[in-house]
Write an enzyme that holds these catalytic residues in place. Structure first.
Site, PDB file in Angstrom:
ATOM      1  N   LYS A  22      26.247 111.533  44.444  1.00  0.00           N
ATOM      2  CA  LYS A  22      25.269 110.598  45.029  1.00  0.00           C
ATOM      3  C   LYS A  22      25.711 110.147  46.411  1.00  0.00           C
ATOM      4  CE  LYS A  22      25.792 106.117  43.859  1.00  0.00           C
ATOM      5  NZ  LYS A  22      25.930 105.123  44.941  1.00  0.00           N
ATOM      6  N   ASN A  23      26.983 109.793  46.546  1.00  0.00           N
ATOM      7  CA  ASN A  23      27.440 109.219  47.816  1.00  0.00           C
ATOM      8  C   ASN A  23      27.650 110.261  48.910  1.00  0.00           C
ATOM      9  OD1 ASN A  23      27.240 106.729  46.707  1.00  0.00           O
ATOM     10  ND2 ASN A  23      29.443 106.402  46.417  1.00  0.00           N
ATOM     11  N   CYS A 120      26.016  91.260  47.504  1.00  0.00           N
ATOM     12  CA  CYS A 120      25.974  92.301  46.483  1.00  0.00           C
ATOM     13  C   CYS A 120      26.838  91.833  45.323  1.00  0.00           C
ATOM     14  CB  CYS A 120      26.502  93.568  47.123  1.00  0.00           C
ATOM     15  SG  CYS A 120      26.861  94.912  46.029  1.00  0.00           S
ATOM     16  N   ARG A 125      30.200  92.572  51.450  1.00  0.00           N
ATOM     17  CA  ARG A 125      29.809  93.847  52.048  1.00  0.00           C
ATOM     18  C   ARG A 125      29.013  93.725  53.351  1.00  0.00           C
ATOM     19  NH1 ARG A 125      27.878  97.899  47.459  1.00  0.00           N
ATOM     20  NH2 ARG A 125      28.614  99.414  48.961  1.00  0.00           N
ATOM     21  N   ASP A 316      35.551 102.885  42.980  1.00  0.00           N
ATOM     22  CA  ASP A 316      34.421 103.253  42.118  1.00  0.00           C
ATOM     23  C   ASP A 316      34.857 103.732  40.734  1.00  0.00           C
ATOM     24  OD1 ASP A 316      32.712 102.555  44.127  1.00  0.00           O
ATOM     25  OD2 ASP A 316      32.299 104.600  44.789  1.00  0.00           O
ATOM     26  N   ARG A 408      21.079 104.450  38.562  1.00  0.00           N
ATOM     27  CA  ARG A 408      21.131 104.563  40.027  1.00  0.00           C
ATOM     28  C   ARG A 408      22.092 105.672  40.458  1.00  0.00           C
ATOM     29  NH1 ARG A 408      22.199  99.382  43.420  1.00  0.00           N
ATOM     30  NH2 ARG A 408      22.185 101.094  44.892  1.00  0.00           N
TER      31      ARG A 408
HETATM   32  N1  EPU Z   1      33.406  96.268  55.378  1.00  0.00           N
HETATM   33  C1  EPU Z   1      33.347  95.299  56.355  1.00  0.00           C
HETATM   34  N2  EPU Z   1      32.504  95.514  57.397  1.00  0.00           N
HETATM   35  C2  EPU Z   1      31.734  96.626  57.527  1.00  0.00           C
HETATM   36  C3  EPU Z   1      31.810  97.615  56.521  1.00  0.00           C
HETATM   37  C4  EPU Z   1      32.657  97.405  55.449  1.00  0.00           C
HETATM   38  O1  EPU Z   1      34.023  94.278  56.278  1.00  0.00           O
HETATM   39  O2  EPU Z   1      30.985  96.745  58.502  1.00  0.00           O
HETATM   40  C5  EPU Z   1      34.308  96.070  54.203  1.00  0.00           C
HETATM   41  C6  EPU Z   1      33.530  95.963  52.890  1.00  0.00           C
HETATM   42  O3  EPU Z   1      33.049  94.655  52.658  1.00  0.00           O
HETATM   43  C7  EPU Z   1      34.568  96.411  51.889  1.00  0.00           C
HETATM   44  C8  EPU Z   1      35.353  97.483  52.667  1.00  0.00           C
HETATM   45  O4  EPU Z   1      35.070  97.245  54.041  1.00  0.00           O
HETATM   46  O5  EPU Z   1      35.402  95.341  51.566  1.00  0.00           O
HETATM   47  C9  EPU Z   1      34.996  98.912  52.337  1.00  0.00           C
HETATM   48  O6  EPU Z   1      33.581  99.078  52.318  1.00  0.00           O
HETATM   49  P1  EPU Z   1      32.856 100.410  52.753  1.00  0.00           P
HETATM   50  O7  EPU Z   1      32.070 100.164  54.008  1.00  0.00           O
HETATM   51  O8  EPU Z   1      33.806 101.550  52.765  1.00  0.00           O
HETATM   52  O9  EPU Z   1      31.827 100.600  51.563  1.00  0.00           O
HETATM   53  P2  EPU Z   1      30.398 101.255  51.689  1.00  0.00           P
HETATM   54  O10 EPU Z   1      30.432 102.305  52.733  1.00  0.00           O
HETATM   55  O11 EPU Z   1      29.363 100.203  51.766  1.00  0.00           O
HETATM   56  C10 EPU Z   1      30.811 103.212  50.008  1.00  0.00           C
HETATM   57  C11 EPU Z   1      30.206 103.686  48.726  1.00  0.00           C
HETATM   58  C12 EPU Z   1      30.539 102.700  47.621  1.00  0.00           C
HETATM   59  C13 EPU Z   1      32.074 102.617  47.499  1.00  0.00           C
HETATM   60  C14 EPU Z   1      32.677 102.229  48.852  1.00  0.00           C
HETATM   61  C15 EPU Z   1      34.183 102.230  48.861  1.00  0.00           C
HETATM   62  C16 EPU Z   1      28.269 104.903  49.488  1.00  0.00           C
HETATM   63  C17 EPU Z   1      26.803 105.004  49.582  1.00  0.00           C
HETATM   64  N3  EPU Z   1      28.768 103.812  48.898  1.00  0.00           N
HETATM   65  O12 EPU Z   1      30.244 101.936  50.267  1.00  0.00           O
HETATM   66  O13 EPU Z   1      30.012 103.219  46.421  1.00  0.00           O
HETATM   67  O14 EPU Z   1      32.436 101.667  46.542  1.00  0.00           O
HETATM   68  O15 EPU Z   1      32.226 103.137  49.872  1.00  0.00           O
HETATM   69  O16 EPU Z   1      34.683 103.465  48.506  1.00  0.00           O
HETATM   70  O17 EPU Z   1      28.983 105.803  49.909  1.00  0.00           O
HETATM   71  C18 EPU Z   1      29.190 103.133  44.216  1.00  0.00           C
HETATM   72  O18 EPU Z   1      28.886 104.337  44.314  1.00  0.00           O
HETATM   73  O19 EPU Z   1      29.183 102.516  43.114  1.00  0.00           O
HETATM   74  C19 EPU Z   1      29.579 102.397  45.411  1.00  0.00           C
HETATM   75  C20 EPU Z   1      29.538 101.066  45.472  1.00  0.00           C
END
Ligand code: EPU
Length: 430
Positions: A22-23, A120, A125, A316, A408
């Site tokens: 999915k991701n 969330c 996030r 995850d 999802r």
């Molecule tokens: N963060 C910030 N600022 C930003 C972006 C992120 O502070 O602008 C922080 C977040 O709050 C978090 C950390 O950085 O504490 C890492 O977040 P990241 O941005 O890597 O998460 P994401 O890109 O929103 C993806 C996956 C998530 C997975 C995370 C971490 C997708 C669509 N989602 O989310 O997947 O948990 O990376 O590996 O790729 C899931 O599939 O259940 C899921 C939540």
């Protein structure tokens, strides 16, 4: 809303086939916005988030068509024009990954209006780093009425260092930089296989990207991208969840269409708790992956765990590991370092009899606890997977409410588990 009724205590044995990630599929769908030509994605998982992303693409004025192929979807996306570069709140609040359209919309059409995702269940996030990075490429970004309003006369490559490693932040920047003028260097970039998969698709579309899969990615912008066909990588979190399912039921599972190279930290951890993992060298005819066989011992051993960015142990998989830890002999200390509030499943596991103490970002799990079936509530995608695992190991019946969370991101998990000996009934209430 659907529920799962699980009759626990069954040992799992047999073969399961892993779906596409999915991701990886979600950013690949967003990448299709970067070109007027067709982008064809195969091995797309049949999960709800893919439908939500398709609805979002439709809102943007993009055509897509879906066919069933080899247990997954073949998805063709044609973004001939982007009439309406707006990602509405109603969709973004359902799925935060909607924010992945920001970089492509900006790069292709020069402006984008994308709702800010709210809080969330697993943490605040924010997307501040996505915005800061796009500003570095020359975008003008404002927040108005809950929306990110971004515009540019033309993005220009530059260096950008992520303060915190962000998966979708890296993906958004990589997509925007692919059409920017000149070179972009992304430092402290996410190294997840999904980022590398997106880079493979972008390269097939004509982008010039080096270093994806490492902490530094270099992108040489090009003036246009073309169509491509791309097979999505296997879902390493789904595969890890089945490894956990074998572990918690004392089972013996062959997990097919998986990519063992993406499962290093998860495999090491399940081996540490006593599960034997063998990589099978002959695939079952699928071109995207290989197979693993997992045999669980009668009694698991406790092992501590801290989540980390890839190649560390994935956040995850933390909830699923916690379910396993409740069944291991001894004390497991689980530390969540990525998200600040990702222990909601612990409270439900405790209602099933787990011995867990929470202390900020640490959970101390004492095993082996006798789990007994109960009515529990799924709070997010991976928490629901953890409750399904606990239900498999529990005495009696577990009723999990709000399984739309699991739909999802898992492709009919109950059918896959039932095929290897589980007893899970989906109760649909319309
Ligand atoms: N963060 C910030 N600022 C930003 C972006 C992120 O502070 O602008 C922080 C977040 O709050 C978090 C950390 O950085 O504490 C890492 O977040 P990241 O941005 O890597 O998460 P994401 O890109 O929103 C993806 C996956 C998530 C997975 C995370 C971490 C997708 C669509 N989602 O989310 O997947 O948990 O990376 O590996 O790729 C899931 O599939 O259940 C899921 C939540």
């Amino acid at each position: 809303m659907d529920k799962f009724l699980i009759k626990g205590g069954k040992r799992l044995e047999g073969k399961v086939t892993i779906s596409g990630a999915k991701n990886a599929a979600l950013p690949a769908m967003a990448a299709a916005l970067l070109t007027r030509e067709p982008v064809v994605l195969t091995n797309v998982p049949r999960v709800r988030d893919i439908g939500t992303m398709r609805t979002l693409l439709e809102e943007l004025g993009v055509d897509s068509s879906l066919q069933h192929k080899d247990g997954g979807y073949r998805l063709e996306i044609l973004a001939r024009k982007l009439d309406h570069p707006l990602a509405p709140y109603e969709l973004v609040k359902q799925m935060r990954a909607s924010v992945l359209v920001l970089g492509p919309l900006l790069a292709r059409s020069g402006n984008a209006r994308v709702s800010l995702p709210g809080g969330c269940a697993i943490g605040a996030r924010p997307i501040n780093l996505h915005l800061k990075g796009l500003e570095r490429l020359g975008a003008k970004v404002q927040i108005e009425h809950g929306y990110v309003e971004a515009r540019t006369e033309g993005l220009k490559g530059d260096s950008f260092t992520f303060d915190i490693i962000s998966v979708t932040g890296t993906e958004n920047m990589m997509m925007a930089a692919a059409l920017a003028e000149g070179e972009t260097r992304l430092q402290n970039a996410a190294q997840e296989p999904e980022v590398e998969d997106l880079a493979q698709l972008l390269i097939a579309m004509g982008a010039r990207i080096e270093g994806a899969g490492t902490g530094e990615i270099r992108i040489q912008g090009v003036s246009r991208l073309g169509g491509a066909t791309h097979a999505i990588i296997p879902d390493r979190i789904e595969a890890g969840t089945f490894l956990a399912a074998a572990a918690i039921t004392g089972g013996d599972l062959t997990v097919e269409n998986a990519e063992p190279a993406h499962l290093g930290a998860v495999r090491a951890k399940v081996e540490e708790v006593g599960v034997r993992v063998e990589i099978l060298s002959t695939a079952s005819g699928k071109e995207t992956g290989r197979a693993l066989r997992v045999f669980a011992p009668d009694l698991l051993r406790a092992a501590d765990l801290a989540t980390r960015e890839y190649p560390g142990f994935p956040t995850d998989m933390q909830a699923q590991y916690m379910a396993v830890a409740t069944q291991a002999e001894g004390t497991s200390v689980i530390t969540e370092t990525i998200f600040e509030n990702r222990f909601l499943h612990a409270l439900e596991l405790m209602r099933m009899g787990a011995d867990i103490k929470l202390d900020g970002r640490r959970a101390v799990v004492r095993g082996k606890a006798r789990l007994s079936g109960a009515k529990v509530l799924a709070s997010d995608l991976r928490a629901s997977a953890s409750l399904v695992l606990a239900g498999l190991a529990a005495d009696g019946e577990t009723l999990i409410d709000r399984v739309y969370h699991i739909d999802r991101g898992y492709d009919r998990i109950e059918e896959k588990l039932n095929r290897v000996g589980a007893d899970i009934r989906r109760i649909s209430e319309s």
